[in-house]
Write an enzyme that holds these catalytic residues in place. Structure first.
Site, PDB file in Angstrom:
ATOM      1  N   GLU A 151      36.099   5.968  55.852  1.00 30.35           N
ATOM      2  CA  GLU A 151      37.106   5.357  54.979  1.00 30.35           C
ATOM      3  C   GLU A 151      38.268   4.774  55.768  1.00 30.35           C
ATOM      4  O   GLU A 151      39.211   4.262  55.177  1.00 30.35           O
ATOM      5  CB  GLU A 151      37.614   6.389  53.962  1.00 30.35           C
ATOM      6  N   LYS A 169      36.768   8.073  60.696  1.00 31.30           N
ATOM      7  CA  LYS A 169      37.225   9.278  60.006  1.00 31.30           C
ATOM      8  C   LYS A 169      36.133  10.334  59.957  1.00 31.30           C
ATOM      9  O   LYS A 169      36.390  11.526  60.108  1.00 31.30           O
ATOM     10  CB  LYS A 169      37.655   8.887  58.590  1.00 31.30           C
ATOM     11  N   TRP A 213      31.008  12.228  45.791  1.00 25.55           N
ATOM     12  CA  TRP A 213      29.664  12.176  46.401  1.00 25.55           C
ATOM     13  C   TRP A 213      29.434  13.365  47.331  1.00 25.55           C
ATOM     14  O   TRP A 213      28.310  13.622  47.747  1.00 25.55           O
ATOM     15  CB  TRP A 213      29.436  10.853  47.147  1.00 25.55           C
ATOM     16  N   ASP A 214      30.499  14.082  47.649  1.00 23.75           N
ATOM     17  CA  ASP A 214      30.382  15.286  48.453  1.00 23.75           C
ATOM     18  C   ASP A 214      29.244  16.187  47.952  1.00 23.75           C
ATOM     19  O   ASP A 214      28.544  16.820  48.744  1.00 23.75           O
ATOM     20  CB  ASP A 214      31.663  16.126  48.358  1.00 23.75           C
TER      21      ASP A 214
END
Lengths: 754, 754
Positions: free
Chosen positions: A485, A590, A356-357
């Protein structure tokens, strides 16, 4: 924690020292690519010390078995990985019988440099064999003009003594992947042709109906610019062409190795030998330098639309150019079957697949620095993979389309349930990219046709994925992993709920203008639309009124909420020191999660909302994702926290050059490289483009004297220069009305505005 | 959903039909073992159709690589599995040159029977080779007297024609594990001795410092009761002894194959040949029938303390005896380095390792049907593994001792984070077993010494694992998986919080009587005790006052709470039809969770509490763990839901015999076999033993005329007979005061009480 092995320079990544302990890091940072293929900065002559050999071909991958040990129903059958491809780099060199090897031999005056103007890698050193000294200078690039071509040149200049020099140029299919689970080899030799200097290999068979790939590598040598007769040999998966020469002091020789690489993605296996021969003939009509000039011209036109100049901070300058260069070496939209792998062509980890980056971090930059067709290719990639997305949703027993977390072909191929099954927010980012493209370019042709098919598929997924909680009287989304995450399987992740609802809203808003044929084919009914509206109206969002924040997910505030600064330094990064359960129940984040939503839907929140959430969440954030710093830098800039913004910018801009996360040895963080650009343009310059209007709200970081960047926007090319004043120039295109620091500005070509 | 291939019989598991499609199921159900080793019901003469070859040796395992694909910090390096051992079953048979093979040959009058009196497997059939017919009858058992000995007898009786019969007895180390990840072989041949008919093998090397195991197998044949000269051969990992005979119609021959199996757990590799020879000599001093008689006598003494008789329901009768027999074939406490593997010696899945099943389900039954030393051995097993438990906690960055989810040696060797790192409630069950043992036997010598070391280690783990939520002002336990494995990574699982607090409470209560040397060595301070008390006092328990229930975990009630009866039948079991995320966010419960706590701490809850929780949770429970039905049966019985109790009893008693979960082909559900006994004794007969007093509250299921079971309790042996009346007889030991249906009863030997 930072480790810098290259010198600061505005256009070069250069070192005058070889660091045998950091060979993998050096190889990552000197990787080159041309979108079709790429390679790590391995040495032509070979290197017997620790290093990571890596050549990668776009779209050439292998479905590796995931079904080991424990297994959960619906898991993908395989994990796709872009495999280490047959290597064409090799030019073994012997001087007076001694093999040149920088791991064992005697050498001085070493220099290696990646020139970011054109992705040219140069390396030189003086090698000593007893009293004979020879300067060896290598140059190589992967052509932007002829994508299948790799060009390598080595110049040997004898400085003292007499040198008998033997070159052995190789094509070598006997390669391995370090990340293979059981030391499998992924390539099988098909044929070697000593005369033609071809080798052909095929990826090994798989039980998953994934096509096998056949590649052909061809080499031809030129000595001092002329084709040369070589002594040719082959072995299984290996071709070698030998040529020898003897030189006296002061004499030199130039060897050129021309390579053609074909894959069955483009050329059928049986047609590959003749196509390779034709391409090689074409390639050799010009010299190395002529081909390099054509290649560099293409780079120059790209830089003209995208360069960022920073005065007063050379490290920052180098960082942003390195990032732009590596991004363009990875992807420039020429092959819409490809995407932007998180490590590009620079390493094995993350297997070169699509994450998805791309939509979350690459699209917003590419929109502004490349022609619209480049970003559109990324959107079309997802549309082309819609059947895979429907398959993925079905695997989970859900309606609609679920775009994968990791894929080559649209089918999910990652195998951790907390990611594959639960990190479903990715399915909103794909829709959000459509919004971004449409809002930035003004081009509605995608969203009204192919894009609408994507939006409807995604909307149907969300409508089925929510459940209605009778107890609370609202829709909820249980069991997800958000962008953070470091929490898994949480309920009502605010970001996911917000973006899911946003997708439904955007789809409903776009429906009236959509191609009626698409709507008819997909049978969107009034009842379905009403149901979507009901979900929008009754979606549950965790909030805390007292703190004035959106709550990351249910029960987040029950945690032991210590700031990240309380973590002992010797336990950072926590993902290398803490066991997973410890991380999960900790409050540490994160990467941007609630703040990712505030970044995406920036115009929907008040300054106070932004501030309260930023001030609550940033101190809990450990930024252990390479994707984290940029989003925080942008929001920090917006909130006037300029020092924090600059600190975070530095982290994102030089993440790899300074090896902040201590993992660049594995490869570069390609997709997060957009972060430095986003931090400057959306952060420091405050660029926004929603509501059909380009806006800026610039500030100048203290350490900088000024910075300058280019933007492509709706047929215009703009230059934005921020110094003590802000100067925005319309370089190309029709006049344009924009806002600068809240004031309307009318731009005309050659005009100047303060 | 049930599949029954064996006939109903009170003492036999018998079939007169061979089901080639169900060979694996038949093999599981005819497995035999003697605690030292065991084997599936494979055929001596071999079988060329689909089947699962399996021989397993207690404590002989291999650490298989877990590090494939994605990986999380702190993960165990290996997954331990009890590997398929070299096979000693083989007696190849040729009749007039044709190999006997029930998959391909012609046969009739087939019968196979496992006699549960003594774990004797008998098989017979008439085999036809053209006009020659031979009845072959096999008997085999693994000796309870000489644990290393396996005895096999085959009688060949010629019914018609003349038969030349060739026997080839084999020891075969060329075996594989079906569940190996990459088709590895786990055994390497060391030596073969044709003369001695020995083979010796060693488990392959591993990088984890886990000891390798060397095994030696020895065979010797007797023909018609006399040692016979055989033609011996060896090949790599294989020994064969041949003998031939020719018989006319009416003649018969008896071949005995005696086997000795040694492992380096007991006998050093270099001593194995001579030890095996000595044991073989000892074994052969008596005939097959004499050895069988000694073996059967041991079984008889076990049955005398444990048999359950059910009149009026032959299927129920067979089920309970099958379960008891299989449990005793798996474990009878002779080797305290061993434990009760979930599949015993009957299959590969679950790898023969130790799970929390032992403490939660096996201990409460074994306490009552075996001598106290047998259960105590299970407790000592955990004490002996305390160093591993400290290691496990340290791996997670926590203090104290964390007993593993799966282990052979105390070190966690399971590799799913949601289990390994989070299913930590197991660490309370180990403590609860100490309580059970102490409360049942009255023997405080374990809890005051070794057991106190265990309790303190576990308490320290819990004290470090909780966190204090400032917001709520209480202690919480985030990030766990409760007994209901259909939810992962939940917060404040009521069962886990309750049992963690119980452990601290029990430890504090026992401390004053503990061995001062233990307390001194472990430095238990007043401050530590005060901290434990604070956790007990301020532990958070999710409850719902309106519903009057304990809430399984935070936000559980936000789910879409549909009863399990709403799941379409074709989607059951859900773990074979739904993807993991679907299961996780569903309200469906795999096995007792809140109710497990109510079962364990039975005397702490009111009848109303029990009823409300049972009525809320049981309808949401899909009982897809073999451990589920029994706990629900016991509570249903207590709450007067007799029909439900009987339905659940049936499910647990005949889980394997009727293959309810469609997975018995992989092996038997050994640890859950205690469930049928618990359902009868703690359920139907309402046996409780807390507060130092044995109590009963019996009822008689409608379909039964009466049932009868034996109990060992504090030096007494009791017989409990429940018919229209309840008759409790003290068979052995001092007088005892008990309660029956709330009334005190004084038992004296030979006395009768209604």
């Amino acid at each position: 924690m930072m480790k810098r092995i290259f010198e600061i320079d505005p256009w070069l990544v250069q070192s005058h020292e070889l660091h045998p302990q950091e060979m993998r890091l050096q190889e990552s940072l000197t990787a080159i690519g041309n979108g079709y293929m790429g390679m790590r900065g391995n040495f032509e002559e070979g290197y017997s010390g620790d290093h990571l050999q890596g050549t990668y071909l776009g779209g050439v991958w292998f479905p590796d078995k995931t079904r080991v040990g424990w297994w959960k129903n619906g898991y993908p059958q395989y994990f796709g990985k872009a495999i280490n491809a047959p290597s064409f780099i090799g030019i073994g060199i012997r001087i007076n019988g001694e093999k040149v090897d920088l791991a064992t031999g005697k050498f001085r005056d070493f220099r290696i440099a990646l020139d970011m103007h054109q992705g040219l890698l140069t390396r030189t050193f003086i090698y000593e064999v007893e009293s004979t000294t020879v300067r060896l200078t290598f140059r190589r690039f992967l052509s932007n003009e002829i994508k299948e071509a790799g060009l390598i040149e080595v110049v040997a200049q004898v400085l003292s003594g007499q040198a008998s020099i033997d070159f052995a140029a190789t094509l070598d299919g006997n390669v391995s992947n370090e990340d293979s689970n059981y030391d499998e080899r992924f390539w099988q030799p098909v044929e070697e042709d000593a005369q033609a200097q071809n080798i052909q290999l095929i990826t090994k068979a798989n039980p998953y109906q994934v096509p096998r790939f056949t590649v052909l590598l061809k080499q031809a040598l030129r000595l001092n610019g002329k084709p040369v007769q070589t002594t040719n040999e082959t072995a299984s998966g290996l071709a070698t062409a030998r040529v020898s020469t003897t030189l006296n002091a002061g004499q030199s020789v130039t060897l050129e190795k021309d390579v053609i690489v074909l894959t069955s993605r483009d050329v059928a296996p049986d047609k590959q030998p003749q196509t390779a021969t034709a391409l090689m003939t074409q390639l050799q009509t010009e010299s190395f330098d002529q081909r390099l000039a054509r290649h560099t011209a293409i780079w120059a036109s790209r830089w003209a639309q995208s360069d960022v100049v920073i005065d007063g901070d050379d490290a920052a300058q180098q960082g942003i150019r390195f990032n732009i260069a590596q991004l363009f070496m990875t992807y420039y939209g020429e092959d819409k079957r490809l995407n932007v792998g998180p490590k590009g062509f620079t390493g094995e980890k993350y297997g070169g697949a699509t994450y998805w980056d791309t939509e979350a971090y690459v699209v917003p930059m590419y929109l502004a620095v490349t022609p619209p067709s480049v970003t559109r290719a990324l959107l079309e990639y997802r549309h082309d993979q819609l059947p895979g997305a429907y398959h993925n949703a079905q695997q989970q027993g859900l309606k609609g389309a679920l775009f994968p977390m990791v894929t080559f072909n649209g089918i999910e191929c990652h195998n951790e349930w907390e990611i594959t099954f639960e990190e479903i927010h990715r399915n909103a980012a794909v829709a959000f990219a459509i919004y971004q493209y449409t809002a930035y370019t003004g081009d509605e042709s995608y969203v009204n046709h192919d894009g609408m098919e994507v939006l409807i598929g995604i909307s149907r997924f969300w409508a089925d994925r929510v459940h209605f909680s009778k107890r609370k009287g609202c829709y909820m989304i249980h069991g997800v992993t958000g962008p953070n995450e470091y929490e898994n399987n949480v309920n009502n992740n605010w970001y996911t709920n917000t973006m899911a609802s946003w997708v439904l809203e955007y789809t409903l808003a776009r429906l009236p203008k959509a191609d009626p044929a698409v709507l008819a084919a997909l049978s969107v009914t009034e009842a379905e639309k009403a149901h979507w509206q009901d979900i929008i109206d009754r979606m549950y969002y965790p909030v805390d009124k007292k703190l004035g924040i959106f709550v990351q997910n249910d029960t987040f505030l029950d945690k032991d909420l210590q700031p990240a600064s309380a973590i002992p330094q010797d336990q950072r990064p926590i993902n290398q020191h803490w066991s997973w359960d410890h991380i999960l129940r900790s409050p540490y984040i994160k990467q941007a999660d609630v703040l990712q939503g505030i970044y995406f839907l920036n115009d929907r929140f008040t300054r106070e909302q932004k501030e309260r959430n930023y001030d609550f969440y940033e101190p809990l954030t450990v930024h252990e994702s390479s994707l984290s710093a940029s989003i925080h830098a942008i929001l920090a800039a917006e909130l006037g926290k300029q020092e924090k913004a600059v600190e975070l910018y530095r982290r994102t801009a030089r993440l790899d050059l300074d090896n902040y996360n201590n993992d660049t040895a594995d490869g570069l963080h390609i997709t997060s490289m957009t972060g430095s650009w986003l931090a400057i343009v959306q952060g420091f310059a405050g660029m926004r483009y929603d509501h059909d209007r380009l806006r800026f709200k610039p500030f100048l970081p203290k350490q900088w004297t000024h910075y300058n960047f280019k933007l492509t926007y709706r047929g215009r090319l703009l230059a934005v220069d921020v110094g003590q004043k802000t100067l925005i120039t319309l370089l190309e295109g029709e006049p344009l009305d924009i806002d600068v620091a809240g004031q309307p500005v009318h731009l005309v070509k050659e005009g100047q505005h303060a």
